[in-house]
Design a protein around this motif. Structure first.
Motif, PDB file in Angstrom:
ATOM      1  N   MET A 156       0.853  -1.195   0.000  1.00  0.00           N
ATOM      2  CA  MET A 156       0.000   0.000   0.000  1.00  0.00           C
ATOM      3  C   MET A 156       0.888   1.244   0.000  1.00  0.00           C
ATOM      4  SD  MET A 156      -2.924   1.108   2.758  1.00  0.00           S
ATOM      5  CE  MET A 156      -3.940  -0.299   2.357  1.00  0.00           C
ATOM      6  N   SER A 157       0.663   2.174  -0.939  1.00  0.00           N
ATOM      7  CA  SER A 157       1.479   3.376  -1.020  1.00  0.00           C
ATOM      8  C   SER A 157       1.214   4.268   0.188  1.00  0.00           C
ATOM      9  CB  SER A 157       1.168   4.143  -2.304  1.00  0.00           C
ATOM     10  OG  SER A 157      -0.135   4.701  -2.241  1.00  0.00           O
ATOM     11  N   GLN A 158       2.165   5.205   0.430  1.00  0.00           N
ATOM     12  CA  GLN A 158       1.990   6.123   1.562  1.00  0.00           C
ATOM     13  C   GLN A 158       0.743   6.978   1.382  1.00  0.00           C
ATOM     14  OE1 GLN A 158       5.664   8.276   1.942  1.00  0.00           O
ATOM     15  NE2 GLN A 158       6.585   6.710   3.220  1.00  0.00           N
ATOM     16  N   GLU A 159       0.451   7.369   0.130  1.00  0.00           N
ATOM     17  CA  GLU A 159      -0.718   8.205  -0.131  1.00  0.00           C
ATOM     18  C   GLU A 159      -2.008   7.455   0.183  1.00  0.00           C
ATOM     19  OE1 GLU A 159      -2.640  11.627  -0.892  1.00  0.00           O
ATOM     20  OE2 GLU A 159      -0.471  11.351  -0.895  1.00  0.00           O
ATOM     21  N   LEU A 160      -2.052   6.183  -0.266  1.00  0.00           N
ATOM     22  CA  LEU A 160      -3.231   5.375   0.013  1.00  0.00           C
ATOM     23  C   LEU A 160      -3.374   5.113   1.503  1.00  0.00           C
ATOM     24  CD1 LEU A 160      -3.124   2.765  -2.901  1.00  0.00           C
ATOM     25  CD2 LEU A 160      -4.835   4.554  -2.545  1.00  0.00           C
ATOM     26  N   GLU A 161      -2.248   4.873   2.155  1.00  0.00           N
ATOM     27  CA  GLU A 161      -2.299   4.616   3.593  1.00  0.00           C
ATOM     28  C   GLU A 161      -2.779   5.858   4.337  1.00  0.00           C
ATOM     29  OE1 GLU A 161       0.608   3.137   7.253  1.00  0.00           O
ATOM     30  OE2 GLU A 161       1.316   3.066   5.186  1.00  0.00           O
ATOM     31  N   LYS A 162      -2.336   7.029   3.873  1.00  0.00           N
ATOM     32  CA  LYS A 162      -2.776   8.276   4.489  1.00  0.00           C
ATOM     33  C   LYS A 162      -4.284   8.464   4.321  1.00  0.00           C
ATOM     34  CE  LYS A 162      -1.727  13.231   4.560  1.00  0.00           C
ATOM     35  NZ  LYS A 162      -0.896  14.303   3.947  1.00  0.00           N
ATOM     36  N   ASN A 163      -4.762   8.171   3.126  1.00  0.00           N
ATOM     37  CA  ASN A 163      -6.198   8.270   2.888  1.00  0.00           C
ATOM     38  C   ASN A 163      -6.978   7.293   3.741  1.00  0.00           C
ATOM     39  OD1 ASN A 163      -5.732  10.256   0.984  1.00  0.00           O
ATOM     40  ND2 ASN A 163      -5.782   8.854  -0.766  1.00  0.00           N
TER      41      ASN A 163
END
Length: 501
Positions: free
Chosen positions: A1-8
């Motif tokens: 999971m990318s950092q952006e997706l994880e942040k979302n």
């Protein structure tokens, strides 16, 4: 999971947590009701199913599968996983909707329900009530299982433990291994004790210590590198069998076999010598290993090892001469030692060449380095290496038949030390002279040579009985027994560089 997706995903879960406040006053309750663990439930399933027993289960959600008005969940605790069924009919439309919408994989929940079996024969708990115990705001990584980035696994060991059941079981096994060592010694009438972690003078091993500062006393102290010298003070004080299992700290290089912080076990036995120790330790290793793993034969990274007794015995002086041509007990030992290094190990020669011409008894570090590079790696099966020279054994008693040798042994496996024992030096005059030799080595730049410990000399001057002492690094041995490639794999939270922002 990318950092952006994880942040979302994190933000979505925060919003779900806020929404849950409408339905549950305390989203992180202090306690939960628990009828049994999941492994106990599996054992008693048929009995409790027939009795229509109401069951309270707690755990972490590992999977969640929706089928219209029915949702199946796999709940996990340390005893395993068990299937739960959430039905709109059984828990009500609103509570069912809240569960489906607001509860995520990795959340901790408490459920109450009764047992049944699905059409596929799966033992299941039909949930009648549910409660959130802890919201996981971060999702579990999708590609963590089998992750090759070992540093990330060490740094986020908590995630590693959540996802990899074999990792959890590994550390349960390590706990059992240590408990079995402790119980063996207790059964042998040894008394477990605790000694200081902070020391004014570090001793008992040849290693560079960590330094810290005591603010109230305004003095520098060292983190202990060994358990030895305080345990031997207890022998002076009248105890006859003592042991300790504790952390020690050595400010030395990191490798697959070395840690700066590791677990050490040492025991001391009055009126026993090194021969008694060899018999007891061989028995201890075999019994504890068999008790923990139900076997004595192991495969480590493709190499077979067998701990079945009796183990082979190898004389240090003799194998050193065989491998290097240097007889450490002859007058020309120093000259031949450096000639060997010039032709066979230029790197080590360059490191120690300033010591050329010194008396052989002041060349303990050189001898030990040659041994570690050219002799020890070839010893694979469990072996007693014995009769180490005085130069590499500053705390061991001399052998009366061979004054340049000591009554010392090491247990070697796969080219590494997994145990060290000897008849303890209890002659304060001899010990004072050995410490003085170590101080000379420190003056010549050897940071691992031992410091003078006058209080320990004073303790010996009060009289210490004949004593056998033994130590084992638990982590390295356990690494071999569990076929782990690095000692950091069997430490829950190994030391890491600070994580970059």
């Amino acid at each position: 999971m990318s950092q952006e997706l994880e942040k979302n995903e994190y933000q979505i879960r925060r919003e779900k947590l806020d929404d849950l406040k409408q339905f549950q006053a305390d989203l992180y309750p202090a306690r939960a009701k628990k009828t049994c663990s999941i492994d106990q439930l599996k054992i008693n399933f048929k009995i409790w199913f027939k009795k229509n027993k109401s069951i309270n289960l707690v755990g972490r959600i590992k999977t969640k599968r929706e089928h219209g008005n029915l949702t199946f969940v796999n709940l996990e605790d340390l005893g395993g996983q068990f299937q739960l069924a959430f039905s709109k009919k059984d828990i009500g439309t609103e509570k069912y909707k809240n569960f489906v919408k607001l509860i995520d994989i990795a959340d901790f929940i408490q459920v109450t329900g009764t047992l049944f079996t699905t059409h596929q024969g799966e033992p299941t708990l039909m949930v009648k009530k549910w409660q959130l115990l802890s919201k996981a705001l971060r999702p579990l990584p999708e590609k963590w299982h089998g992750l090759k980035d070992q540093e990330l696994r060490y740094r986020q060991r908590y995630v590693d433990l959540i996802i990899n059941q074999d990792v959890r079981e590994l550390f349960i096994k390590k706990s059992q291994f240590i408990q079995n060592i402790r119980q063996f010694l207790i059964d042998q009438k040894f008394l477990e004790v605790e000694t200081p972690t902070l020391e004014a003078v570090p001793g008992g091993a040849e290693a560079e210590p960590f330094i810290t500062h005591h603010n109230t006393l305004d003095i520098d102290l060292y983190l202990r590198i060994s358990l030895e010298l305080h345990l031997k003070r207890l022998m002076v004080g009248g105890y006859e069998k003592v042991f300790e299992i504790g952390k020690v700290f050595r400010n030395e290089g990191m490798s697959q076999q070395h840690l700066q912080e590791f677990t050490l076990m040492e025991f001391y036995w009055a009126y026993a010598d090194w021969q008694d120790l060899m018999q007891l330790t061989q028995k201890m290793y075999a019994q504890v290993i068999k008790q923990t793993f139900s076997k004595l034969k192991f495969n480590y990274q493709g190499t077979q090892i067998d701990f079945k007794a009796p183990w082979q015995k190898i004389n240090y002086i003799e194998i050193f001469k065989k491998k290097t041509g240097v007889d450490l007990e002859k007058p020309d030992a120093t000259e031949k030692l450096f000639n060997f290094l010039k032709t066979k190990d230029k790197k080590v020669f360059d490191e120690f060449k300033k010591l050329q011409g010194q008396d052989i008894n002041q060349l303990g570090r050189v001898i030990d380095t040659v041994y570690k590079h050219h002799i020890r790696p070839e010893i694979v099966q469990p072996t007693f290496l014995y009769h180490h020279p005085v130069a590499v054994s500053p705390l061991a008693k001399r052998d009366p038949e061979y004054p340049q040798r000591t009554q010392r042994f090491q247990i070697l496996v796969l080219g590494a030390e997994v145990g060290n024992g000897y008849s303890e030096l209890n002659d304060p005059i001899d010990q004072q002279q050995r410490f003085e030799q170590q101080v000379k080595m420190r003056d010549l730049g050897d940071k691992e040579a031992q410091m003078m410990d006058q209080d320990f000399i004073r303790a010996l001057e009060h009289g210490m009985p004949p004593t056998g002492g033994f130590g084992m690094g638990i982590d390295r041995l356990f690494m071999y027994l569990t076929d782990q490639p690095s000692v950091r794999d069997i430490v829950l939270f190994p030391t890491m560089r600070p994580e970059k922002e």
